[in-house]
Design a protein around this motif. Structure first.
Motif, mmCIF file in Angstrom:
data_model
loop_
_atom_site.group_PDB
_atom_site.id
_atom_site.type_symbol
_atom_site.label_atom_id
_atom_site.label_comp_id
_atom_site.label_asym_id
_atom_site.label_seq_id
_atom_site.Cartn_x
_atom_site.Cartn_y
_atom_site.Cartn_z
ATOM 1 N N ALA A 121 0.829 -1.202 0.000
ATOM 2 C CA ALA A 121 0.000 0.000 0.000
ATOM 3 C C ALA A 121 0.865 1.254 0.000
ATOM 4 N N ASP A 122 1.994 1.216 0.751
ATOM 5 C CA ASP A 122 2.882 2.373 0.792
ATOM 6 C C ASP A 122 3.508 2.646 -0.571
ATOM 7 N N LEU A 127 3.909 6.112 -5.398
ATOM 8 C CA LEU A 127 4.286 6.125 -6.807
ATOM 9 C C LEU A 127 4.164 7.550 -7.346
ATOM 10 N N PRO A 128 5.103 7.975 -8.162
ATOM 11 C CA PRO A 128 5.062 9.369 -8.642
ATOM 12 C C PRO A 128 3.892 9.653 -9.569
ATOM 13 N N ASP A 129 3.354 8.628 -10.223
ATOM 14 C CA ASP A 129 2.221 8.834 -11.119
ATOM 15 C C ASP A 129 0.908 8.641 -10.368
ATOM 16 N N ALA A 130 -0.114 9.368 -10.819
ATOM 17 C CA ALA A 130 -1.454 9.193 -10.265
ATOM 18 C C ALA A 130 -1.912 7.762 -10.568
ATOM 19 N N ASN A 144 -4.084 6.828 -4.835
ATOM 20 C CA ASN A 144 -2.838 7.271 -4.196
ATOM 21 C C ASN A 144 -2.733 8.796 -4.098
ATOM 22 N N ARG A 145 -1.630 9.257 -3.474
ATOM 23 C CA ARG A 145 -1.466 10.685 -3.216
ATOM 24 C C ARG A 145 -1.391 11.491 -4.505
ATOM 25 N N ALA A 146 -0.717 10.910 -5.502
ATOM 26 C CA ALA A 146 -0.553 11.647 -6.754
ATOM 27 C C ALA A 146 -1.884 11.886 -7.448
ATOM 28 N N VAL A 147 -2.793 10.908 -7.382
ATOM 29 C CA VAL A 147 -4.099 11.105 -8.016
ATOM 30 C C VAL A 147 -4.953 12.069 -7.188
ATOM 31 N N GLU A 148 -4.714 12.110 -5.873
ATOM 32 C CA GLU A 148 -5.379 13.128 -5.046
ATOM 33 C C GLU A 148 -4.950 14.525 -5.490
ATOM 34 N N ASP A 408 10.336 2.459 -13.571
ATOM 35 C CA ASP A 408 11.228 3.240 -12.723
ATOM 36 C C ASP A 408 12.005 2.312 -11.792
ATOM 37 N N VAL A 409 13.167 2.775 -11.347
ATOM 38 C CA VAL A 409 13.994 2.011 -10.411
ATOM 39 C C VAL A 409 13.401 2.159 -9.007
ATOM 40 N N ILE A 410 13.083 1.040 -8.355
ATOM 41 C CA ILE A 410 12.530 1.073 -6.994
ATOM 42 C C ILE A 410 13.351 0.128 -6.121
ATOM 43 N N VAL A 411 13.827 0.660 -4.991
ATOM 44 C CA VAL A 411 14.677 -0.109 -4.080
ATOM 45 C C VAL A 411 14.191 0.142 -2.647
#
Length: 532
Positions: A121-122, A127-130, A144-148, A408-411
Motif C-alpha cells: 500500500a505504501d 508512486l510518482p504517477d497518479a 494514491n497521493r498523486a491522483v489526489e 522506474d527504479v525502486i529499491v
C-alpha cells in the motif's frame, strides 16, 4: 499442545511432556510452581492472566486467553491458554485443568502478512504517477497521493465507491474510461484514447482533459492492466496516469513509454473422567463437560449405560488409542494422545486426552483418570495457519510482480543501506549481471563503493524522517530524478526507505533544446533590430 492439571488444595501441578517443551525446560530439572509460572508470563500480560484466573475461581469456571511468555534464553513465545475450574460436591473449586497451545508461528505469519500489505500500500501510495485500483465490481480500492493532487479529490471521498465513481474527478460524469477497456472492446472509447494493447492485456492511451473550474486543460497518458490472483483469475484492474502536457506541448509526436503495473491482495469444552481399564473404557465418573464434548449426558456414559466411551471413539482410531494407553500404563507413565470422536449428533470432533493410571501401593492397576478436551478449533487454527501462509506467499508474489512491472527504479533499503529488495529495473542498472547478495549495500551494488555516497538522499531521509528529492547527471550522460521516501513504524520511527529513481534524460534534453531555441530567437530579433 501442552496439558496441565493443578490441585488447588495441595498446590501440586502436573505438566505433560509437551508443556515442559513449550517453556524450554526439562522435567527432571524443573518443578512448576504457581510463582514460577507467573514469572514466566510477560509483565504486560500478567494482570490479564490474573483477572481471568480470578473470574474462573469466582464463578465463570472456564477461561481462555492469549499471552506471552519469556523463556530462559530471552525469546518471547505466544501461548493460547484454556482452563477450567473443577469443583467438589459442595461447589468448592478443587482443581484447574487445561491446555496450552504455542501460537507463535501464527502470530509471526499474521505480522508478516500485515507488513507485506502495508509495504504494498505504501509503494502504491508513493508512486510518482497518479494511480488507482478497482475491483471486479468497479469499486475503487486504492487512490494514491498523486491522483489526489491531480484531481483534488481525497481518497476518503472515493474509496469503496462504484458506478464509475473514478471517472467523476476527471470528466465530471460517470462514464467508462481507459481502465474499463481492460475487459471490454468499446471501439469508440478505444478511438478516443488512441489505445494500444499489449499481449499481457495492458492497454495504453492518451487523451486531452478539457479545462474545468480551477483546472487548466491537460494532456494525460494512461496505462491500465488487469490484476490476477495466483490462479490466473482477473480480480480487478490498475491504472496509472501521468500529466504529459509539457512534453505534449514541446514535442507533439512524443508518446509516453509503457508504465508500471502489477498484480495486487471459545472456551474449550472438556470432560474429566475416571474409567476402568477395559476395552469399553467403562466410565465410573464423568464431569458435566461430557454433554458439550460428546452430546451425551453423563449418565449415558456411566457404566456404559447407553453407550460406551470406546464406541464414541472414531473406528479408525480405536486400536491406536488402546495400544498407546496400554504402552503408557506398562511404564506407569502419564499418557497424552489426540484422536477423533463421533458425538451423539453424528458430528466428528478432534479431542486431546491427558490421563494416567492409578495404582495401588502393591502396583495393582485400579483405574484411569484424566481429562479429554475438544481441540477441533485448534485443528481449524492449524488449517487457518496453512491458508495464511498460502495467502502470504500469494501477496508476496503479487508484490514482486508489481515491482518488476514498473519501469522506474525502486529499491527498499534498511537503516544500514542494505538492499532489502529491488525491482528488475534496478537490477538492470547493476554494473554486473550477478544476483544481489545478502547484506549488499546500495553504494556497493550500483556505485562499486565501500562507503555511502557523499550526498545520499536515503541517509538524509533516515536522519530527518522526511521525503528527500535530488536531481543529478551521471557520467554516461543520463539524468536522473531520485526521491527517498520514509516508511515509519507506529511510533513514527523510520524503519525503511523507498528510493524511486526516474530517468529524466529526455526531459532534460528537451528543456535544453527549448532554452537554446529561445536564446537563438532572441539573438535573431536583436540582429534584425541592428540591421534596421
Amino acid at each position: 499442545m501442552g496439558s496441565w492439571d493443578t490441585d488447588l488444595e495441595t498446590g501440586d501441578i502436573f505438566w505433560s511432556d509437551e508443556m515442559y517443551r513449550l517453556v524450554g525446560q526439562e522435567p527432571a530439572a524443573f518443578t512448576p510452581t504457581a510463582e514460577q509460572l507467573f514469572e514466566l508470563i510477560h509483565s504486560d500480560d500478567r494482570e490479564d492472566m490474573q483477572r481471568a484466573f480470578d473470574r474462573a475461581l469466582t464463578g465463570e469456571r472456564a477461561y481462555r486467553l492469549e499471552h506471552r511468555v519469556i523463556l530462559a534464553d530471552g525469546s518471547v513465545r505466544h501461548f493460547d491458554v484454556q482452563g477450567e475450574v473443577q469443583c467438589d460436591a459442595a461447589g468448592k473449586p478443587v482443581r484447574i485443568v487445561g491446555t496450552t497451545l504455542d501460537i507463535t508461528e501464527r502470530k509471526v505469519v499474521e505480522e508478516d502478512l500485515q507488513t507485506t500489505h502495508r509495504r504494498l500500500a505504501d509503494i502504491i501510495d508513493f508512486l510518482p504517477d497518479a494511480t488507482f485500483v478497482i475491483d471486479r465490481e468497479k469499486r475503487v480500492v486504492a487512490w494514491n497521493r498523486a491522483v489526489e493532487e491531480m484531481t483534488g479529490v481525497p481518497k476518503e471521498e472515493v474509496l469503496g465507491q462504484g458506478d464509475y465513481a473514478y471517472a467523476l474527478p476527471f470528466w465530471g460524469e460517470r462514464r467508462p474510461i481507459l481502465i474499463d477497456l481492460v475487459e471490454s472492446d468499446d471501439r469508440d472509447l478505444e478511438t478516443f484514447y488512441g489505445v494500444a494493447r499489449t499481449e499481457d492485456g495492458r492497454v495504453m492511451g492518451e487523451a486531452f482533459l478539457p479545462p474545468a473550474e480551477n483546472r487548466a486543460g491537460k494532456y494525460l497518458w494512461g496505462v491500465a492492466s488487469p490484476l490476477y490472483d495466483t490462479e490466473g483469475n482477473v480480480i480487478g484492474a490498475i491504472e496509472s496516469i501521468r500529466d504529459i502536457s509539457k512534453r505534449k506541448l514541446a514535442v507533439e509526436a512524443v508518446r509516453e513509454s509503457e508504465r508500471r503495473l502489477a498484480t495486487l491482495m471459545a472456551n474449550l469444552p472438556g470432560m474429566a473422567y475416571r474409567c476402568r481399564n477395559d476395552r469399553a473404557w467403562t466410565m465410573d465418573f464423568v464431569s458435566e463437560g461430557c454433554r458439550d464434548l460428546t452430546g451425551y449426558l453423563p449418565e449415558d456414559l456411566l457404566d456404559s449405560h447407553k453407550v460406551s466411551y470406546a464406541h464414541i471413539i472414531h473406528p479408525d482410531d480405536r486400536e491406536r488409542v488402546w495400544h498407546m494407553i496400554k504402552a503408557s500404563l506398562v511404564k506407569k507413565r502419564p499418557f497424552q494422545l489426540e484422536y477423533r470422536i463421533r458425538t451423539a449428533g453424528g458430528k466428528q470432533r478432534w479431542v486431546a486426552e491427558l490421563g494416567r493410571g492409578i495404582f495401588s501401593e502393591g502396583g495393582e492397576m485400579l483405574f484411569l483418570e484424566g481429562i479429554i478436551t475438544d481441540i477441533t478449533e485448534r485443528k481449524q487454527v492449524e488449517e487457518s495457519l496453512r491458508r495464511s501462509e498460502g495467502e502470504f506467499k500469494r501477496v508476496s508474489q503479487e508484490f514482486r510482480t508489481l515491482l518488476d512491472g514498473i519501469p522506474d527504479v525502486i529499491v527498499l533499503l534498511s537503516p544500514d543501506l542494505e538492499v532489502v529488495w529491488a525491482n528488475q529495473a534496478a537490477a538492470a542498472l547493476r554494473p554486473s549481471s550477478t544476483a544481489f547478495l545478502s547484506g549488499e549495500t546500495c553504494y556497493s551494488a550500483w556505485h562499486n563503493r565501500t562507503t555511502p555516497c557523499g550526498i545520499c538522499p536515503a541517509v538524509e531521509t533516515f536522519r530527518s524522517g522526511e521525503i528527500v528529492e535530488r536531481t543529478f547527471a551521471k557520467g554516461d550522460g543520463r539524468s536522473w530524478h531520485l526521491k527517498a521516501i520514509p516508511l515509519k513504524d507506529s511510533a513514527g520511527g523510520v524503519i525503511n526507505v523507498i528510493e524511486i529513481a526516474s530517468d529524466i534524460t529526455e526531459q532534460v534534453r528537451l528543456r535544453e533544446e527549448a532554452e537554446r531555441s529561445s536564446r537563438l530567437a532572441a539573438l535573431g530579433e536583436l540582429a534584425a533590430g541592428v540591421a534596421h
